[in-house]
Design an enzyme around this catalytic site. Structure first.
Site, mmCIF file in Angstrom:
data_model
loop_
_atom_site.group_PDB
_atom_site.id
_atom_site.type_symbol
_atom_site.label_atom_id
_atom_site.label_comp_id
_atom_site.label_asym_id
_atom_site.label_seq_id
_atom_site.Cartn_x
_atom_site.Cartn_y
_atom_site.Cartn_z
ATOM 1 N N LYS A 1 14.012 -22.570 58.539
ATOM 2 C CA LYS A 1 12.669 -23.087 58.771
ATOM 3 C C LYS A 1 12.245 -24.004 57.621
ATOM 4 O O LYS A 1 11.737 -25.100 57.847
ATOM 5 C CB LYS A 1 11.696 -21.907 58.890
ATOM 6 C CG LYS A 1 10.411 -22.244 59.579
ATOM 7 C CD LYS A 1 9.566 -20.992 59.784
ATOM 8 C CE LYS A 1 10.158 -20.081 60.850
ATOM 9 N NZ LYS A 1 9.546 -18.744 60.847
ATOM 10 N N ARG B 1 5.157 -17.737 56.021
ATOM 11 C CA ARG B 1 6.152 -17.593 57.095
ATOM 12 C C ARG B 1 7.502 -17.233 56.513
ATOM 13 O O ARG B 1 7.913 -17.773 55.498
ATOM 14 C CB ARG B 1 6.295 -18.923 57.849
ATOM 15 C CG ARG B 1 5.012 -19.636 58.098
ATOM 16 C CD ARG B 1 5.217 -21.059 58.575
ATOM 17 N NE ARG B 1 5.892 -21.147 59.866
ATOM 18 C CZ ARG B 1 6.245 -22.300 60.424
ATOM 19 N NH1 ARG B 1 6.023 -23.453 59.800
ATOM 20 N NH2 ARG B 1 6.849 -22.309 61.588
ATOM 21 N N GLY C 1 11.418 -13.882 66.106
ATOM 22 C CA GLY C 1 10.579 -12.700 66.241
ATOM 23 C C GLY C 1 10.976 -11.539 65.360
ATOM 24 O O GLY C 1 10.365 -10.481 65.435
ATOM 25 N N MET D 1 11.019 -11.514 62.009
ATOM 26 C CA MET D 1 10.216 -11.395 60.808
ATOM 27 C C MET D 1 8.899 -12.098 61.044
ATOM 28 O O MET D 1 8.813 -13.023 61.822
ATOM 29 C CB MET D 1 10.972 -11.990 59.660
ATOM 30 C CG MET D 1 12.246 -11.194 59.475
ATOM 31 S SD MET D 1 12.798 -11.172 57.836
ATOM 32 C CE MET D 1 13.699 -12.652 57.865
ATOM 33 N N ARG E 1 14.281 -26.464 64.876
ATOM 34 C CA ARG E 1 15.528 -25.734 64.631
ATOM 35 C C ARG E 1 16.403 -25.917 65.852
ATOM 36 O O ARG E 1 15.920 -26.287 66.926
ATOM 37 C CB ARG E 1 15.251 -24.253 64.388
ATOM 38 C CG ARG E 1 14.711 -23.548 65.599
ATOM 39 C CD ARG E 1 14.564 -22.061 65.337
ATOM 40 N NE ARG E 1 13.880 -21.431 66.459
ATOM 41 C CZ ARG E 1 13.063 -20.391 66.341
ATOM 42 N NH1 ARG E 1 12.803 -19.873 65.157
ATOM 43 N NH2 ARG E 1 12.505 -19.861 67.410
ATOM 44 N N HIS F 1 8.935 -13.879 73.682
ATOM 45 C CA HIS F 1 9.883 -13.074 72.919
ATOM 46 C C HIS F 1 10.994 -12.524 73.809
ATOM 47 O O HIS F 1 12.177 -12.642 73.504
ATOM 48 C CB HIS F 1 9.125 -11.925 72.238
ATOM 49 C CG HIS F 1 10.001 -11.002 71.461
ATOM 50 N ND1 HIS F 1 10.497 -9.826 71.992
ATOM 51 C CD2 HIS F 1 10.499 -11.088 70.210
ATOM 52 C CE1 HIS F 1 11.239 -9.234 71.089
ATOM 53 N NE2 HIS F 1 11.263 -9.974 69.998
ATOM 54 N N GLU G 1 52.757 -1.425 67.331
ATOM 55 C CA GLU G 1 51.472 -0.727 67.381
ATOM 56 C C GLU G 1 51.415 0.498 66.502
ATOM 57 O O GLU G 1 50.444 1.248 66.542
ATOM 58 C CB GLU G 1 51.095 -0.383 68.830
ATOM 59 C CG GLU G 1 52.157 0.365 69.581
ATOM 60 C CD GLU G 1 51.815 0.554 71.057
ATOM 61 O OE1 GLU G 1 50.635 0.499 71.416
ATOM 62 O OE2 GLU G 1 52.755 0.768 71.846
ATOM 63 N N SER H 1 54.606 -7.753 70.812
ATOM 64 C CA SER H 1 53.226 -7.847 71.250
ATOM 65 C C SER H 1 52.441 -6.799 70.470
ATOM 66 O O SER H 1 52.757 -5.610 70.514
ATOM 67 C CB SER H 1 53.132 -7.578 72.753
ATOM 68 O OG SER H 1 51.785 -7.557 73.141
ATOM 69 N N ASP I 1 46.091 0.728 69.342
ATOM 70 C CA ASP I 1 46.852 1.801 68.694
ATOM 71 C C ASP I 1 47.146 1.472 67.230
ATOM 72 O O ASP I 1 47.115 2.352 66.371
ATOM 73 C CB ASP I 1 48.171 2.043 69.441
ATOM 74 C CG ASP I 1 48.005 3.116 70.520
ATOM 75 O OD1 ASP I 1 47.367 4.140 70.227
ATOM 76 O OD2 ASP I 1 48.499 2.914 71.643
ATOM 77 N N CYS J 1 48.022 -8.024 72.841
ATOM 78 C CA CYS J 1 47.405 -7.625 74.095
ATOM 79 C C CYS J 1 46.344 -6.590 73.767
ATOM 80 O O CYS J 1 46.319 -6.055 72.682
ATOM 81 C CB CYS J 1 48.435 -7.053 75.056
ATOM 82 S SG CYS J 1 49.334 -5.637 74.411
ATOM 83 N N TYR K 1 50.411 -16.393 71.354
ATOM 84 C CA TYR K 1 49.376 -16.264 72.389
ATOM 85 C C TYR K 1 48.495 -15.055 72.127
ATOM 86 O O TYR K 1 48.857 -14.160 71.355
ATOM 87 C CB TYR K 1 50.018 -16.144 73.781
ATOM 88 C CG TYR K 1 50.775 -14.851 73.994
ATOM 89 C CD1 TYR K 1 50.114 -13.709 74.452
ATOM 90 C CD2 TYR K 1 52.131 -14.757 73.734
ATOM 91 C CE1 TYR K 1 50.789 -12.515 74.638
ATOM 92 C CE2 TYR K 1 52.824 -13.570 73.909
ATOM 93 C CZ TYR K 1 52.141 -12.446 74.358
ATOM 94 O OH TYR K 1 52.811 -11.262 74.516
#
Ligand code: ADP
Ligand code: MG
Ligand code: MG
Length: 888
Positions: A27, A97, A106, A108, A341, A457, A754, A773, A778, A841, A861
């Site tokens: 702000k 403020r 909202g 603070m 903002r 709000h 794992e 993988s 686990d 995974c 991946y």
């Protein structure tokens, strides 16, 4: 030499800029930037976030030099405005403020009209010639100061005000006459005295000091902490404090206050969007107490002001190259800008705005990709109420956050939290919401309010959290006391189900059928750009062909986890599986397995076909066998009953046999017991059957010209010898099937990583594994020594509250521990086998923060649920943008 007193704690707005956001908060940096751009911002200054951090470091007291610098800055503001704080003839009034680095709407609070007392009140009246206005400002100040600085229950003031209006026979507070307002002021002061044991402070300088401290203190209220936790905002940033000359929106009809977005935050449409309230101050718009007008009303009311505002809005959007959320006040025809903002927006708006801004030449494709919050994409693929379903809404309100949600109606935040934590789906219904409701909103599936507009709000918070939300449903009468709502003759009591459609604003009784939306063109465009940028592939977890199809539709490049145990659990198969487990000899077991073989082959056939040309990682049986048998306690109860009644001795004998086997298989610690690869070693015939089913399906498909690419995955491996033993058992099956079918298929053989030992000896394991993988669920359990259910049910929440853990390691990969094991496994695995394929995974694969870690660790991946594939595609691209590795 630097001492504390050398530190610059206070910046005039004219000294700040948007680059000082860490220090001045969002702000403060925003008003400074607008001041520099020559826009009309009421003069003021910002106390830094560093001062707040010091305040806490010093056990809640002002650092040396702070108060002096405040006095100096105040003197400058007094020069600029020609008014003085506490001056009886020409009083300066200020707002105090809060403003942290990240906007916490909202969370603070703001104190307005500070500097008023009986004498300055007189001055203000004389100066403006408007007694009603002066008294209105005063009563607001007492109310806000009492509530925010002294923590007095705000309802006490609201009730007193309502009573005054009732006595006066008026509906809104601008209608109160001065003498009636004086009465309100007296009553407010009485409330203040009663609850604090002291008189309302008259000294403006003492008022200011107390308000500054209250802003600092608000950083650590429960609700601020809860919000930060949800948004993953660090706790140690602190908040800045902005002290600013008041602009008065409550000086008659030529005055007013408003909030506006430079584009529609719900759809992204390129037009000013917001609310305006004539003759009102500050929070009135946001609080939803009075019904606002759309921002376009300003065009008719005050055309010059509207034009000027429109111009500033356009400039600010260009300047920040992003949609802005603006606040302004008009004082007797003069426009004041109070806040800018970057705007919170729905997923749909975020996507549309990002794509539009690229075509407008405002931002690059990479920036567009970085702009959209990955989790928000999920919102867009959220279900909506089926327009074809002939459900009649019982009422409607303003659509404020899209998606459909069904749940039990609750009427207070505490119940919402309590029921939500019990796993019940709840819809929080309120007249309006305020920051004290946030803990309940977090647990609710949807939010409904009877008042407020799209900038209220409830709307802001719900959009931020991605919850469906309807506001301003004024025909619905919300009776919080009796925990029920009534609308058009229908009454819904606490606990009864309702459905909200936040896309249309409709409210339905009970559960209503929903449909899956079709992703828009812009959605596909943005994800296309993400695909150009990202390096990580995105695969999906799917156990069934229909999930695989959904995954492919969403852009999955493979199946990273196909679990085979769900297939065993299905109704018609379970009896065969149980018979197989009950078998006392290998031969008998093999007979039952032979019956399972064609069924399993069918499962794999479907999924391999759906993923034609793409890899499908199939995990061989993983859970302990007792999971397929009936629950032990249930068996005890049933056999006891049969024994007592003497009914059905055959059934009793059968149950007793079952019970004996269950007892045999029972484990003290099943998570660490006979499961995963250990099953393959003890009962090799089970996994031999599974591998045969996989290979038969793949070969059959290959003959039909389908490119099936199975990857066989062994779970829970800890030693190379385990993997080798299983491989020795299974490879001949693969060979045999290919010989029988007379065709070769492309397949891989690999393992999950794992348990920590597997990661530590990954270099050895990679000798036999063509892929890894990471089963991070686990791996997290075994690395921390937590069992997930116990941990999440018993102590993780406390650990998070006490900051012993920064994040739940089951949601976001623990980079320091689990991440380090992964790093080691990737490095040493690839040292042995350079083309080792490595993925992850499990749930972490769909978590944006975890995806960043996977990118950094160089995985090939991530694999996640089919619905999260778009989220993961975007997050994977953002990981590249964040690392600064894009070339374009
Ligand atoms: P929030 O973070 O909740 O938006 P703000 O600090 O922006 O809190 O203040 C809340 C409201 O108070 C704003 O909507 C604005 O209208 C009003 N306000 C704050 N400062 C001033 C001021 N100097 N003059 C007039 N209104 C103000
Ligand atoms: Mg506020
Ligand atoms: Mg604001």
């Amino acid at each position: 030499m630097s001492t504390a007193t050398d530190t610059k704690w206070v910046y005039l707005f004219s000294e700040g800029s948007k680059d000082l956001r860490d220090l001045l908060g969002g702000k403060g940096a925003g008003v400074a930037e607008m001041t520099r751009a020559g826009m009309p911002v009421p003069p003021g200054f910002t106390i830094t976030t560093e001062a707040c951090r010091q305040y806490y470091a010093l056990g809640r007291s002002f650092p040396a030099g702070l108060w002096d610098q405040v006095a100096e800055a105040l003197a400058r503001v007094e020069e600029q405005t020609g008014k003085r704080l506490g001056d009886e003839r020409n009083p300066l009034l200020v707002s105090v403020r809060s403003g942290a680095k990240f906007s916490m709407p909202g969370m603070m609070d703001t104190v307005l009209n500070l500097g008023l007392n009986e004498r300055t009140l007189e001055g203000l009246r004389a100066l403006t010639g408007d007694e009603r206005f002066a008294l209105d400002a005063y009563r607001r100040f007492i109310q806000m100061f009492g509530k925010i600085v002294k923590g007095i229950d705000g309802d006490l003031f609201e009730e007193a005000l309502s009573e005054a209006k009732a006595r006066a026979g008026v509906k809104t507070d601008p209608e109160l006459r001065p003498d009636q307002l004086r009465e309100v002021v007296r009553e407010f002061k009485r409330i203040y005295r009663e609850h604090t044991g002291e008189e309302f402070p008259d000294d403006p300088s003492a008022q200011l000091r107390a308000a500054i401290e209250a802003v600092f203190a608000s950083w650590n209220t429960d609700r601020a902490v809860a919000y930060r936790r949800m948004e993953k905002i660090p706790d140690d940033l602190g908040t800045a404090v902005n002290v600013q000359m008041m602009a008065f929106g409550n000086m008659g009809d030529g005055s007013g206050t408003g909030v506006a977005f430079t584009r529609d935050p719900i759809t992204g449409a390129r037009q000013l969007y917001g609310d305006y309230l004539a003759n009102a101050q500050g929070e009135d718009v946001v609080a939803g107490i009075r019904t606002t007008e759309p921002i376009s009303a300003l065009r008719t009311r005050l055309p010059d002001v509207y034009r000027q505002f429109e111009e500033y809005a356009g400039k600010l959007e260009k300047h920040y190259r992003d949609v802005q959320d603006l606040e302004f006040t008009v004082e007797r025809g003069k426009l004041y800008m109070l806040q800018t903002r970057s705007a919170k927006r729905t997923g749909e708006a975020a996507v549309n705005i990002a794509v539009d801004m690229v075509s407008e030449g405002l931002i690059t494709k990479e920036e567009a990709v970085a702009r959209v919050e990955p989790r928000q994409l999920e919102q867009m693929i959220h279900p909506r109420v089926d327009p074809g379903a002939s459900a009649n809404p019982i009422g409607r309100g303003v659509p404020a956050s899209p998606g459909a949600a069904t749940g039990q109606a609750v009427f207070d935040a505490d119940t919402a939290e309590e029921w939500g934590k019990e796993g019940r789906a709840v819809i929080l219904v309120r007249v309006e919401t305020n920051p004290n409701d946030v803990h309940g909103m977090i647990e609710a599936r949807g939010i409904l309010t009877s008042t407020g507009g799209t900038a209220s709000h409830a709307a802001l918070v719900a959009r931020g959290m991605g919850r469906p939300c309807i506001v301003g449903a004024s025909e619905i009468d919300v009776d919080v006391r009796n925990r029920q709502l009534s609308v058009n003759g229908t009454t819904v009591r606490q606990g009864e189900e309702i459905t909200l459609d936040g896309t249309t604003g409709n409210v339905y009784l009970g559960r209503v059928p929903t449909i899956e939306p079709k992703p828009s063109g812009n959605f596909r465009t943005l994800l296309g750009w993400a695909d150009e940028v990202r390096r990580l592939e995105v695969w999906a977890n799917a156990d069934y062909p229909r999930d695989a199809e959904k995954a492919r539709e969403n852009g999955a490049q493979g199946i990273g986890l196909c679990r085979t145990e769900h297939m065993f659990m299905e109704e018609e198969r379970l009896p065969i599986v149980r018979a197989m487990i009950m078998a006392t000899t290998t031969e008998e077991r093999e007979r039952h397995l032979a019956r399972l073989l064609p069924i399993q082959r069918g499962d794999f056939h479907g999924i391999l076909q759906a993923m034609h040309g793409l890899p499908v990682v199939i995990r061989l049986i993983d859970p302990p066998l007792h999971e397929f048998l009936p629950n032990y306690d249930d068996l005890v109860a049933e056999t006891t009953e049969l024994r007592v009644t003497g009914r059905d001795p055959d059934k009793l004998a059968e149950l007793e046999r079952l019970m004996a086997r269950v007892e045999q298989l029972r484990e003290a610690n099943p998570m660490l017991g006979l499961r995963g690869v250990r099953l393959s070693i003890l009962y090799p015939e089970i996994t031999r059957m599974q591998v045969r089913a996989i290979m038969e399906a793949a070969c059959d498909l290959a003959k039909q010209g389908v490119d099936a690419r199975p990857e066989i995955m062994i779970p829970l491996v800890g030693t190379l010898t385990e993997l080798r033993a299983v491989k020795t058992e299974l490879e001949p099956v693969v060979e045999a099937v290919q010989r029988e079918k007379g065709i070769q298929v492309h397949y891989k053989f690999g393992t999950m990583i794992e348990i920590p030992r597997a990661a530590l000896v990954a270099g050895q394991i990679a000798e036999d594994a063509e892929f890894f993988s990471f089963g991070t669920n686990d791996l997290t359990q075994t690395t921390f020594g937590y069992s997930r259910d116990d941990a999440e049910g018993k102590f993780i929440v406390r650990y998070l509250e006490k900051r012993i853990l920064k994040a739940n390691p089951f949601e976001t990969i623990d980079r320091d521990g689990v991440g380090r094991l992964m790093e080691l496994a990737v490095r040493e695995g690839r040292a042995t086998r350079p083309d080792l394929e490595v993925g992850i995974c499990g749930e972490h694969g769909g978590d944006p923060d975890s995806i960043h870690i996977c990118h950094e660790l160089g995985l090939n991946y991530v694999s996640c649920s089919p619905y999260r594939v778009p989220v993961a595609r975007l997050a994977a691209a953002q990981a590249v943008v964040a690392s600064g590795a894009t070339t374009k």
